[in-house]
Structure formats: C-alpha cells, structure tokens
Design a protein around this motif. Structure first.
Motif, PDB file in Angstrom:
ATOM      1  N   PHE A 126      43.175  54.766  31.451  1.00  0.00           N
ATOM      2  CA  PHE A 126      43.619  53.794  32.468  1.00  0.00           C
ATOM      3  C   PHE A 126      44.020  54.552  33.737  1.00  0.00           C
ATOM      4  N   PRO A 127      43.044  55.024  34.497  1.00  0.00           N
ATOM      5  CA  PRO A 127      43.400  55.877  35.634  1.00  0.00           C
ATOM      6  C   PRO A 127      44.022  55.129  36.819  1.00  0.00           C
ATOM      7  N   TYR A 128      43.938  53.795  36.817  1.00  0.00           N
ATOM      8  CA  TYR A 128      44.477  53.044  37.965  1.00  0.00           C
ATOM      9  C   TYR A 128      45.892  52.546  37.681  1.00  0.00           C
ATOM     10  N   THR A 129      46.739  52.624  38.681  1.00  0.00           N
ATOM     11  CA  THR A 129      48.061  52.000  38.605  1.00  0.00           C
ATOM     12  C   THR A 129      48.145  50.936  39.690  1.00  0.00           C
ATOM     13  N   LEU A 130      48.486  49.723  39.267  1.00  0.00           N
ATOM     14  CA  LEU A 130      48.704  48.646  40.232  1.00  0.00           C
ATOM     15  C   LEU A 130      50.207  48.501  40.406  1.00  0.00           C
ATOM     16  N   ARG A 131      50.679  48.779  41.602  1.00  0.00           N
ATOM     17  CA  ARG A 131      52.114  48.590  41.885  1.00  0.00           C
ATOM     18  C   ARG A 131      52.311  47.114  42.219  1.00  0.00           C
ATOM     19  N   SER A 133      54.976  43.474  42.399  1.00  0.00           N
ATOM     20  CA  SER A 133      56.358  43.066  42.684  1.00  0.00           C
ATOM     21  C   SER A 133      57.178  42.991  41.408  1.00  0.00           C
ATOM     22  N   ARG A 134      56.527  43.049  40.224  1.00  0.00           N
ATOM     23  CA  ARG A 134      57.261  43.021  38.956  1.00  0.00           C
ATOM     24  C   ARG A 134      57.097  44.331  38.195  1.00  0.00           C
ATOM     25  N   GLY A 135      56.717  45.387  38.897  1.00  0.00           N
ATOM     26  CA  GLY A 135      56.604  46.684  38.239  1.00  0.00           C
ATOM     27  C   GLY A 135      55.165  47.144  38.146  1.00  0.00           C
ATOM     28  N   PRO A 136      54.940  48.396  37.654  1.00  0.00           N
ATOM     29  CA  PRO A 136      53.579  48.937  37.621  1.00  0.00           C
ATOM     30  C   PRO A 136      52.770  48.435  36.430  1.00  0.00           C
ATOM     31  N   MET A 137      51.455  48.409  36.616  1.00  0.00           N
ATOM     32  CA  MET A 137      50.527  48.035  35.539  1.00  0.00           C
ATOM     33  C   MET A 137      49.407  49.047  35.537  1.00  0.00           C
ATOM     34  N   ARG A 138      48.976  49.499  34.359  1.00  0.00           N
ATOM     35  CA  ARG A 138      47.862  50.456  34.317  1.00  0.00           C
ATOM     36  C   ARG A 138      46.567  49.707  34.018  1.00  0.00           C
ATOM     37  N   ALA A 139      45.461  50.231  34.541  1.00  0.00           N
ATOM     38  CA  ALA A 139      44.183  49.535  34.352  1.00  0.00           C
ATOM     39  C   ALA A 139      43.030  50.527  34.282  1.00  0.00           C
ATOM     40  N   ALA A 140      41.994  50.133  33.520  1.00  0.00           N
ATOM     41  CA  ALA A 140      40.776  50.941  33.460  1.00  0.00           C
ATOM     42  C   ALA A 140      39.907  50.660  34.688  1.00  0.00           C
ATOM     43  N   SER A 141      39.879  49.397  35.107  1.00  0.00           N
ATOM     44  CA  SER A 141      39.105  48.988  36.284  1.00  0.00           C
ATOM     45  C   SER A 141      39.938  48.001  37.089  1.00  0.00           C
ATOM     46  N   VAL A 142      39.591  47.863  38.336  1.00  0.00           N
ATOM     47  CA  VAL A 142      40.282  46.889  39.192  1.00  0.00           C
ATOM     48  C   VAL A 142      39.213  46.020  39.850  1.00  0.00           C
ATOM     49  N   ILE A 143      39.369  44.706  39.732  1.00  0.00           N
ATOM     50  CA  ILE A 143      38.431  43.796  40.400  1.00  0.00           C
ATOM     51  C   ILE A 143      39.216  43.007  41.444  1.00  0.00           C
ATOM     52  N   TYR A 144      38.810  43.129  42.677  1.00  0.00           N
ATOM     53  CA  TYR A 144      39.487  42.423  43.769  1.00  0.00           C
ATOM     54  C   TYR A 144      38.833  41.054  43.947  1.00  0.00           C
ATOM     55  N   CYS A 145      39.578  40.000  43.594  1.00  0.00           N
ATOM     56  CA  CYS A 145      39.113  38.627  43.876  1.00  0.00           C
ATOM     57  C   CYS A 145      40.074  38.053  44.899  1.00  0.00           C
ATOM     58  N   THR A 146      40.313  38.799  45.935  1.00  0.00           N
ATOM     59  CA  THR A 146      41.381  38.505  46.883  1.00  0.00           C
ATOM     60  C   THR A 146      40.859  37.882  48.180  1.00  0.00           C
ATOM     61  N   ASN A 147      39.575  37.625  48.219  1.00  0.00           N
ATOM     62  CA  ASN A 147      38.940  36.885  49.314  1.00  0.00           C
ATOM     63  C   ASN A 147      39.507  37.236  50.699  1.00  0.00           C
ATOM     64  N   GLY A 148      40.083  36.277  51.403  1.00  0.00           N
ATOM     65  CA  GLY A 148      40.531  36.530  52.774  1.00  0.00           C
ATOM     66  C   GLY A 148      41.662  37.533  52.882  1.00  0.00           C
ATOM     67  N   TYR A 149      42.307  37.834  51.751  1.00  0.00           N
ATOM     68  CA  TYR A 149      43.446  38.763  51.769  1.00  0.00           C
ATOM     69  C   TYR A 149      43.013  40.197  51.436  1.00  0.00           C
ATOM     70  N   SER A 150      41.700  40.421  51.238  1.00  0.00           N
ATOM     71  CA  SER A 150      41.231  41.712  50.710  1.00  0.00           C
ATOM     72  C   SER A 150      41.665  42.899  51.564  1.00  0.00           C
ATOM     73  N   GLY A 151      41.720  42.704  52.883  1.00  0.00           N
ATOM     74  CA  GLY A 151      42.053  43.814  53.778  1.00  0.00           C
ATOM     75  C   GLY A 151      43.461  44.358  53.572  1.00  0.00           C
ATOM     76  N   HIS A 152      44.317  43.594  52.876  1.00  0.00           N
ATOM     77  CA  HIS A 152      45.681  44.073  52.651  1.00  0.00           C
ATOM     78  C   HIS A 152      45.670  45.300  51.737  1.00  0.00           C
ATOM     79  N   LEU A 153      44.936  45.203  50.614  1.00  0.00           N
ATOM     80  CA  LEU A 153      44.883  46.329  49.676  1.00  0.00           C
ATOM     81  C   LEU A 153      43.743  47.286  50.006  1.00  0.00           C
ATOM     82  N   LEU A 154      42.777  46.811  50.777  1.00  0.00           N
ATOM     83  CA  LEU A 154      41.601  47.625  51.106  1.00  0.00           C
ATOM     84  C   LEU A 154      41.459  47.680  52.633  1.00  0.00           C
ATOM     85  N   PRO A 155      42.277  48.502  53.291  1.00  0.00           N
ATOM     86  CA  PRO A 155      42.275  48.492  54.765  1.00  0.00           C
ATOM     87  C   PRO A 155      40.907  48.788  55.370  1.00  0.00           C
TER      88      PRO A 155
END
Ligand SMILES: Cc1cc2nc3c(=O)[nH]c(=O)nc-3n(C[C@H](O)[C@H](O)[C@H](O)COP(=O)(O)OP(=O)(O)OC[C@H]3O[C@@H](n4cnc5c(N)ncnc54)[C@H](O)[C@@H]3O)c2cc1C
Length: 325
Positions: A126-131, A133-155
C-alpha cells in the motif's frame, strides 16, 4: 444506464422514462452549425444516420409549443432522477459487499502521498497514503472521481480541468402548460453571451425536463459573473441566477406576459469541464501527479454529461486497472 436501473429495481424510484429529447436552436447560426455537425457525424458514422430528426421553426412552434426558435432536432433519450438512482445502487452494493465496500462521507482527502522506498511490508503493498480530515488511510491504488474538484489534489490538472457551476430551478407552471413530461425533454442552445458591465456570462445551454407526476419543470443553466461560474464553491445559490432562469423559461413557451411561475426549489452544483471538451479517463502519469508510482487513475471532466457517460467510463477504467481490454 437503463440496464443498471432495471437490475437494481430502480425504475419506479428513479422515475426512469424513455422519451424524445427536443434540442432547440435559438439562432439561425446555431441551427446551421448543428445541421453541419450532424452531416459530418453521419458521414463519419453511417450507423448513426437517422438518429436525429431535424425540425423547422414552424414545426417546433406548432407541434411543440416552443417560441422564438430557428429550428430543432429530436433524438431518442431518457430521463432519470439521478440522486435516487445513485443512492439506491450504493445501498444495494453496501448490502452485497459488506466486507469490501465502505462509504466514508464528510471525509475530505487533503493530500495524497507516495512512499517509493517500500521499507515495510505495508508500504510495499500500500504505497499510497491519503491524508484525510479523519486521519490517514493507506491504499494500493488511488482513483480520482473528483470531477470539477480534481485540481485541488492534482494541481497539474488545473486549467486542463476546471470547475463550472450550474444552477437548477424547479418551477410550477400550474395549468398554463400541458404536461409533456412523459414524452419529451428539452435542451435550448444559444450563442454564449458576455456583458462587460455586469461581467455576466451565459454559457450557451439551458436544459429542461418536466415531471410526469407533478408537472413541475426542472430547468437549469447558468448566467452569472465569470468568477462565480468558474468556481468550486456551491455553498450558495446566486439569487440572480435563479431569477434569470425564472424569467427565461416562460418565454420559451410564449408565456412571458404572465407573472413568474412559482419557484418550488433551486440549487447549484459543480461540474467538471475540460479545455478540450472531452472526459479524462485512465492512468495519471507522474507528470500529472507530480509523484512517482503507477497507481493513480482518474475518471473526471464529464463536461456536464456525467450521468450519461460516467457509468461506462467507470467500467472502462476498472478494466484498465485490472489490465484487461
Ligand atoms: C446543474 C447541473 C445539471 C446537470 N445536468 C446533467 C444532465 O442533465 N445530464 C448529465 O449527464 N449530467 C448532468 N450534470 C452533470 C453530472 O451531475 C455530473 O457529470 C456527474 O455528477 C459527475 O459525476 P462524478 O461522480 O464524476 O462527479 P461529482 O458528482 O461531481 O462527484 C465528485 C465527488 O468528489 C467529492 N470530492 C471532491 N474532492 C474531494 C476530496 N478531496 N476528498 C473527498 N471527496 C472529494 C465531491 O464531494 C463529490 O461528491 C449536471 C450537473 C449540474 C451541476
């Protein structure tokens, strides 16, 4: 989508209807552009020939009661109550996969990190850590379904994908218009406008459906200042956007001389638009994430048509992640 609605027994709850969509063109040049683009579509994709039926202004007025149009086009379409469909499907999936699926609402992801050192057994799987608002989460993959908000996490995607606000109204025409909700929905195309004095921008499209049950019109679009429209802030509904929609809708039905129809409700939502008008679906390269690692994916920028397009985009993305065609 129809298969999904039937599979999850949501036809009634989501008020699914198969009907025809009437696309209305408010100027000659819009109508001409549209007819040229249909001719190109049919030349490139002969199997799609005949999907659109072109209507002249007289037919749009006399048969469909729409005033001020230069022409129109009919195509097979459908309407659905998206919130009811999505919540019904997720409810069923939560029951079906209690050990594998959780939905963490009100949990904003604030940052994504990639640990490329693989120092521990956990970080190697699980090389990814998602920080969050309720603490960290580990993940093998991350899928961004963040539509119009995508630029927040992906500048790096800012500008390529941008938020765009849309306002919806529910208006009650009373008995002044026959209920056509079972048979037709509408889209109204006009040349985009910009008023330098007010800095208000009309982006060229209004969309409309009518509830077959109540007769209420669901009418949306946007006419507001550019800085309010190109924004991810849906914490308020601009009253001028709502009153604009209230003044425009009766005109389409030749009822502008009457008082505005009763406003039943209104809201705003954020869409994701891309600079080339196409969705972004697939693996994110390190150039776009700013991180090493091959495990970040995206399905976003549905340009206002996500309910229609994100189901198959999601399926395609899942197959890509599994390494299948
Ligand atoms: C007024 C209006 C009318 C529309 N009409 C139509 C229509 O007629 N037909 C059609 O097909 N589509 C329509 N759409 C578009 C449709 O709603 C979207 O295309 C669709 O919702 C996209 O789905 P999505 O899951 O990709 O993104 P969204 O529904 O935008 O969901 C993105 C989610 O990501 C969450 N999120 C963002 N950042 C984070 C973070 N950092 N951490 C955690 N969560 C985060 C957000 O809270 C949100 O829940 C309309 C949209 C609006 C606003």
């Amino acid at each position: 989508m129809q298969e999904l609605i039937e599979e999850y027994d949501a036809v009634e709850a989501s008020e699914m209807q198969k009907l025809q969509k009437l696309r209305v063109f408010m100027t000659d040049s819009k109508f001409e552009d549209f007819q040229e683009s249909i001719a190109r579509l049919e030349a490139d994709h002969p199997s799609m020939k005949g999907i659109y039926t072109i209507l002249d202004a007289d037919t749009v007025l006399k048969e469909y009661g729409i005033h001020g149009a230069s022409g129109g086009a009919l195509l097979p379409a459908g309407t659905v109550w998206p919130y009811r469909l999505v919540t019904k499907v997720f409810d069923a999936l939560l029951k079906k996969y209690p050990g594998r699926l959780t939905i963490e609402t009100n949990t904003a992801v604030e940052a994504v990190e990639y640990d490329e050192k693989f120092l521990t057994p956990i970080t190697s799987v699980f090389p990814y850590t998602l920080r969050t608002s309720r603490g960290p989460m580990r993940a093998a993959s991350v899928i961004y379904c963040t539509n119009g908000y995508s630029g927040h996490l992906l500048p790096c995607l800012r500008g390529r994908i941008h938020p765009f606000k849309g306002t919806m109204t529910v208006q009650d025409p009373g008995t002044s218009i026959p209920n056509q909700g079972k048979f037709v929905s509408w889209g109204f195309h006009y040349p985009p406008t910009y008023e330098p004095d007010t800095q208000r921008h009309g982006y060229g499209l209004y969309y409309l459906g009518q509830s077959a049950k109540t007769g209420y019109f669901y009418f949306g679009g946007e006419n507001t200042r550019i800085d309010e429209a190109v924004s991810a802030d849906d914490s308020f509904v601009a009253s001028h956007s709502v009153s604009h929609l209230q003044s425009v809708l009766p005109r389409f039905f030749g009822k502008e001389d009457k008082a505005p129809w009763k406003l039943v409700s209104s809201w705003s939502g954020i869409m994701g638009f891309s600079s080339d008008g196409l969705p972004l679906v697939g693996r994110l390269s390190p150039a776009l994430t700013g991180r090493r690692g091959e495990g970040e994916w995206i399905a976003a920028a549905f340009n206002g048509y996500g309910m229609a397009n994100c189901l198959m985009a999601g399926e395609a993305l899942a197959l890509m992640i599994l390494g299948k065609k």
